[in-house]
Scaffold this motif. Structure first.
Motif, PDB file in Angstrom:
ATOM      1  N   LYS A 135       1.441  -1.054  -0.322  1.00  0.00           N
ATOM      2  CA  LYS A 135       0.121  -0.151  -0.106  1.00  0.00           C
ATOM      3  C   LYS A 135       1.024   1.187  -0.555  1.00  0.00           C
ATOM      4  O   LYS A 135       0.788   2.076  -0.114  1.00  0.00           O
ATOM      5  N   GLU A 148     -10.631  -4.182  -0.987  1.00  0.00           N
ATOM      6  CA  GLU A 148     -10.375  -2.853  -0.827  1.00  0.00           C
ATOM      7  C   GLU A 148     -10.525  -2.263  -1.981  1.00  0.00           C
ATOM      8  O   GLU A 148     -11.521  -1.135  -1.870  1.00  0.00           O
ATOM      9  N   TYR A 149     -10.654  -2.303  -3.571  1.00  0.00           N
ATOM     10  CA  TYR A 149     -10.465  -2.015  -4.309  1.00  0.00           C
ATOM     11  C   TYR A 149     -12.022  -2.152  -4.636  1.00  0.00           C
ATOM     12  O   TYR A 149     -13.077  -1.127  -4.496  1.00  0.00           O
ATOM     13  N   ARG A 177     -14.894  -2.440  -2.604  1.00  0.00           N
ATOM     14  CA  ARG A 177     -15.747  -1.993  -1.858  1.00  0.00           C
ATOM     15  C   ARG A 177     -15.205  -0.262  -2.385  1.00  0.00           C
ATOM     16  O   ARG A 177     -16.546   0.332  -2.118  1.00  0.00           O
ATOM     17  N   LYS A 178     -14.236   0.108  -2.915  1.00  0.00           N
ATOM     18  CA  LYS A 178     -14.639   1.611  -3.553  1.00  0.00           C
ATOM     19  C   LYS A 178     -15.619   1.093  -4.636  1.00  0.00           C
ATOM     20  O   LYS A 178     -15.223   2.781  -5.575  1.00  0.00           O
ATOM     21  N   GLY A 179     -15.694   0.372  -5.114  1.00  0.00           N
ATOM     22  CA  GLY A 179     -16.870   0.593  -6.245  1.00  0.00           C
ATOM     23  C   GLY A 179     -15.553  -0.019  -7.703  1.00  0.00           C
ATOM     24  O   GLY A 179     -16.248   0.753  -9.163  1.00  0.00           O
ATOM     25  N   LYS A 180     -14.624  -0.220  -7.298  1.00  0.00           N
ATOM     26  CA  LYS A 180     -13.163  -0.290  -8.853  1.00  0.00           C
ATOM     27  C   LYS A 180     -13.272  -1.630  -9.229  1.00  0.00           C
ATOM     28  O   LYS A 180     -13.925  -2.674  -8.517  1.00  0.00           O
ATOM     29  N   LYS A 214     -17.178  -7.375 -10.966  1.00  0.00           N
ATOM     30  CA  LYS A 214     -15.680  -6.211  -9.891  1.00  0.00           C
ATOM     31  C   LYS A 214     -14.801  -6.839 -10.064  1.00  0.00           C
ATOM     32  O   LYS A 214     -13.639  -6.421 -10.258  1.00  0.00           O
ATOM     33  N   GLY A 223      -8.964  -0.537 -11.448  1.00  0.00           N
ATOM     34  CA  GLY A 223      -8.762   0.364 -10.325  1.00  0.00           C
ATOM     35  C   GLY A 223      -7.119  -0.721 -10.058  1.00  0.00           C
ATOM     36  O   GLY A 223      -6.284  -0.039  -9.712  1.00  0.00           O
ATOM     37  N   GLN A 280      -6.682   7.984 -11.410  1.00  0.00           N
ATOM     38  CA  GLN A 280      -6.847   7.004 -10.170  1.00  0.00           C
ATOM     39  C   GLN A 280      -6.505   8.295  -8.995  1.00  0.00           C
ATOM     40  O   GLN A 280      -5.962   8.775  -9.199  1.00  0.00           O
ATOM     41  N   GLY A 281      -7.770   9.002  -9.014  1.00  0.00           N
ATOM     42  CA  GLY A 281      -7.250   9.685  -7.328  1.00  0.00           C
ATOM     43  C   GLY A 281      -6.981  11.316  -8.045  1.00  0.00           C
ATOM     44  O   GLY A 281      -6.878  11.650  -9.700  1.00  0.00           O
TER      45      GLY A 281
END
Length: 838
Positions: free
Chosen positions: A308, A337-338, A340-343, A395, A412, A448-449
């Motif tokens: 990370k 983790e990804y 849950r972010k919708g990625k 997903k 993602g 991303q971001g």
């Protein structure tokens, strides 16, 4: 004056838009078509369109660019039809196609052909359409014309090959021509959609009985049912199923009620039940649920945090974790983790044989979020997976290298497991791309971001490729390490068996040494399992005449034939040609043959003779041909219904079995003697990976390696499980001889059926490049196998410095030189195949 028109009336309307369209053919460039005014508002990049290419061939191409730049060469043809309501591919995919085409020196059409499911790649077929106005009086026609006309009257349309079957002749053009002239039919060049949705018959209750009162009256008072006992039972079964499942298919109802089609038909005729055809998914739908039921160990947690942290700074990170260290659990935490972010997450594996174990794990944690994509799926299934991914419904995608071509709307992260594996590199046909490297480029297309750095890529391996590990230690990639096995189990000890000290009566190669037989017996006595690895399939790789040493060879390739005992055939593993077994030497007439070396099929037979009370199975390309064959075999081994599993590389890669207490490598010499600069690296990777299948839960396990050269340096690295020492020693040699990771390689293979023409073409080509690249050229030279499929081969290796401009210039010069070579009439049919990063 009426009837008089100025020339203005005959001017073609001004074209305001043009479209560059990719066709699934190896064309030298992307061609342009004009966009008719009525299509301007509908047409979008990524849609498929119907276009004419040449005189009358039609193709479904994908729109790459829409613009107002008229081609210099003149007026392009118009697009005929738009085939899709929405784009089938996204712009990121088109950018990936363009990059692969440029980097790996192939056409965008070849990339498109590899990328799209077959049902999206349409081409024209000649279809005969019946002329209704002709009527049905065929008395004036001859016999052949009569047969075709009768078929057309019934079917209305016939394909060319169907006419050939009807007349039992391939020469049907004169007959077709006569029928067209007589107006019996006409030719229609049309695109046909190949994808068909799967339909299922559902059983529905007549809405008249959709209330309790009417239904009770039907069941209690309807005389039609009182007299038909079986129909009543069927109806009651239906009512029970509809309450428990909500929907009932015809197949399910007949199975559960043990009824017949006729009984169901009786209820349909009485208008009590109705049958409805509905479009259904071919793929099972699971509940979308995330359930993570484990905690990371301290060592795993540390590696997870390192990954990370690395992703904060760099888009690519290498997770170097020894075998059985629990890398998959780190992947699962990152996927969670990804998601849950919708990625979306792409999880790549080198072999589909690996997917069955991993998919069961991932479905346990992510349910219906998971999808699989690989070559064993039918074309219809691929279209459905494609659409689910494109809509963002799926997903997490688990797939082999071709999964990079799927239409991700919001990627993602990419996980590339066993990143060192050679299966990520496509060999034939073009595009000869590397799935791992292409995935790194694909990820960069998804910002991303705030930093807009692209999606993240995690490369995982116990034995990373030298290039990847070099990128990590030199700072180009991030690096996270996991050097402790899960549960603190120790790496298995490795014992070398020197086969030179074991005498065989016929001096043949040792298959199962006494030490290995004893070790297998001890493990089986403990009721544990054994994996044996041999990198050759078949029964015997070659047989030799005892009198004159003649070896049977393929007629079309310069290789010996492998004997397959089960099918009783000699097989060429290069072109696939089968031959009957030989009993007489073609050189001296002798009937005495000696079988040399051994493959997995022979080992399986010897094991069955040596351990008759135990269950032996084989895992190679010959035994796992079906869609689910590899999964069945793996599950049988997991369930301990197999005691000894013998196989090729399929048993090496990432499989996790709890009860394997012994791994045997039967012929290490065969791994150490390839003519390839990567031979030591790949031998180490294979042996380390296969030894990692042992002792994943126990401390009693061991690895036995049979070799005639126990002093070989690679075996010393394997014995110590010392990847870093192998890396350091190999790096010195690579630097000295200017091989990757210090250079970029382009290998050119020349092919032709006449050796003299091939040699002249290869040397002329090399001489043309010498002016600018003399210091970088190796060859041309004949490869180890100099003829395949009746074509002779020559290879030219180009080792270029890691300078982008030099590499681009060289690729351009190669393509120009190929064009120059083909202008010479002698060399027009010489095939030149470029392979980048081979």
């Amino acid at each position: 004056m009426q009837g008089q028109f100025s020339l203005e009336h005959f001017k073609a309307p001004e074209v305001s838009y043009y479209a560059d369209i990719v066709i699934p053919l190896a064309l030298p460039r992307t061609y342009t078509w004009s966009v008719p005014p009525q299509m301007e508002d509908q047409l979008k990049i990524g849609m498929r369109v119907e276009v004419n290419l040449g005189k009358n061939k039609k193709y479904a191409g994908v729109v790459k660019r829409i613009h107002k730049e008229k081609p210099e060469w003149g007026d392009p043809k118009e697009i005929l039809n738009i085939l899709d309501g929405t784009p089938v591919v996204y712009e990121q995919q088109l950018q990936l196609w363009e990059w692969i085409s440029s980097y790996y020196m192939c056409s965008e059409g070849e990339v498109m052909a590899a990328a799209l499911p077959a049902h999206f790649k349409l081409s024209s077929e000649t279809i005969l359409v019946y002329n209704e106005e002709y009527g049905d009086d065929f008395t004036a026609l001859d016999t052949d014309e009569f047969i075709v006309s009768e078929a057309l009257l019934i079917r209305k349309e016939l394909k060319l090959n169907e006419v050939q079957q009807l007349l039992d002749s391939s020469h049907v053009y004169p007959v077709i021509n006569r029928l067209i002239q007589k107006n019996v039919c006409f030719v229609w060049e049309a695109l046909k959609e190949a994808y068909t949705a799967k339909k299922e018959t559902y059983v529905v209750l007549n809405p008249q009985y959709d209330n309790e009162e009417e239904l009770a009256q039907l069941l209690n008072d309807d005389r039609r049912l009182q007299r038909a006992e079986k129909q009543m039972e069927l109806l009651l079964s239906y009512l029970h199923l509809i309450r428990t499942t909500g929907e009932v298919t015809k197949a399910e109802l007949l199975k559960k009620s043990n009824a017949t089609d006729a009984q169901l038909k009786g209820l349909v005729e009485k208008k009590i039940l109705w049958l409805e055809k509905r479009v259904v998914d071919r793929l099972p739908i699971l509940a979308k649920d995330i359930k993570i039921d484990f905690e990371l160990t301290p060592a795993q947690q540390k590696a997870y945090e390192e990954v990370k942290e690395s992703f904060e700074q760099k888009p690519v990170c290498l997770l170097h974790g020894i075998t059985s260290s629990g890398k998959t659990q780190i992947y699962i935490k990152l996927i969670e983790e990804y998601v849950r972010k919708g990625k979306q997450v792409l999880y790549m594996l080198p072999e589909i044989a690996l997917t069955s174990q991993i998919i069961r794990r991932l479905q346990k944690h992510f349910g219906g979020y998971i999808g699989i994509y690989h070559s064993k799926f039918s074309q219809n299934e691929r279209v459905e997976i494609w659409n689910r991914i494109k809509s963002g419904e799926m997903k997490v995608v688990l797939g082999a290298r071709s999964a990079i071509f799927l239409p991700y709307p919001d990627l993602g992260m990419v996980i590339c497991d066993e990143e060192h594996d050679t299966s990520y590199k496509q060999q034939d046909p073009a595009p000869r791309y590397n799935g791992r490297d292409s995935a790194v480029y694909l990820a960069s297309l998804f910002p991303q971001g705030d930093e807009k750095k692209g999606a993240r890529v995690l490369l995982g391996s116990a034995t990373p490729s030298l290039e990847t590990y070099y990128n990590a230690v030199s700072g180009k990639y991030g690096l996270a390490e996991l050097m402790q096995r899960f549960g603190d189990v120790q790496l298995p000890p490795i014992h070398l068996v020197d086969t030179k000290t074991i005498m065989q009566k016929d001096r043949s190669k040792i298959m199962l040494s006494p030490q290995l037989v004893k070790a297998i017996q001890e493990v089986l006595d403990r009721q544990q399992q054994v994996i044996l690895f041999q990198n050759r399939r078949g029964y015997t790789p070659y047989q030799v005449c005892r009198v004159c040493s003649w070896i049977p060879q393929c007629k079309y390739c310069d290789v010996s034939l492998t004997f397959h005992k089960l099918s009783n055939k000699l097989v060429c593993h290069y072109c696939g040609t089968n031959y009957p077994p030989l009993h007489t030497c073609a050189a001296c007439g002798s009937h005495e043959f000696v079988q040399r070396n051994f493959g997995t099929e022979k080992i399986e037979e010897i094991l069955q003779e040596t351990f008759p009370k135990h269950r032996i199975a084989r895992m190679d390309i010959d035994t796992v041909r079906g869609k689910n064959a590899h999964d069945v075999l793996i599950q049988q081994f997991e369930q301990r219904r197999i005691d000894v599993l013998v196989g090729t590389q399929m048993v090496v890669k990432g499989l996790d079995f709890e009860n394997v207490d012994l791994v045997g490598i039967l012929d290490a010499d065969g791994l150490l003697h390839f003519a390839d600069f990567r031979v030591n690296e790949r031998a180490f990777q294979l042996m380390e990976q296969v030894s990692g299948r042992a002792g994943r839960r126990q401390s009693t396990s061991s690895v036995l390696i049979q070799t005639s050269q126990p002093g070989h340096p690679v075996l010393a690295y394997v014995k110590q499980h010392n990847y870093k020492k192998m890396f350091e020693d190999e790096l010195v040699k690579r630097r000295h001889f200017f091989y990757p990771p210090f250079s970029r390689i382009i290998q050119l293979t020349f092919r032709h059926k006449i050796k003299g023409i091939l040699d002249a073409a290869a040397h002329q080509f090399a001489n043309a490049l010498k002016g600018r690249y003399n210091d970088f050229l190796v060859g041309p030279a004949e490869p180890v196998v100099g003829r395949v499929r009746n074509q002779f081969l020559m290879e030219l290796l180009i080792k270029l410095p890691k300078d982008n401009q030099t590499i681009l210039n060289c690729k351009r010069d190669i393509m120009e030189q190929v064009a120059v070579l083909h202008q010479d009439s002698r060399f027009r049919s010489v095939i030149v195949v470029p392979d980048v990063d081979n």
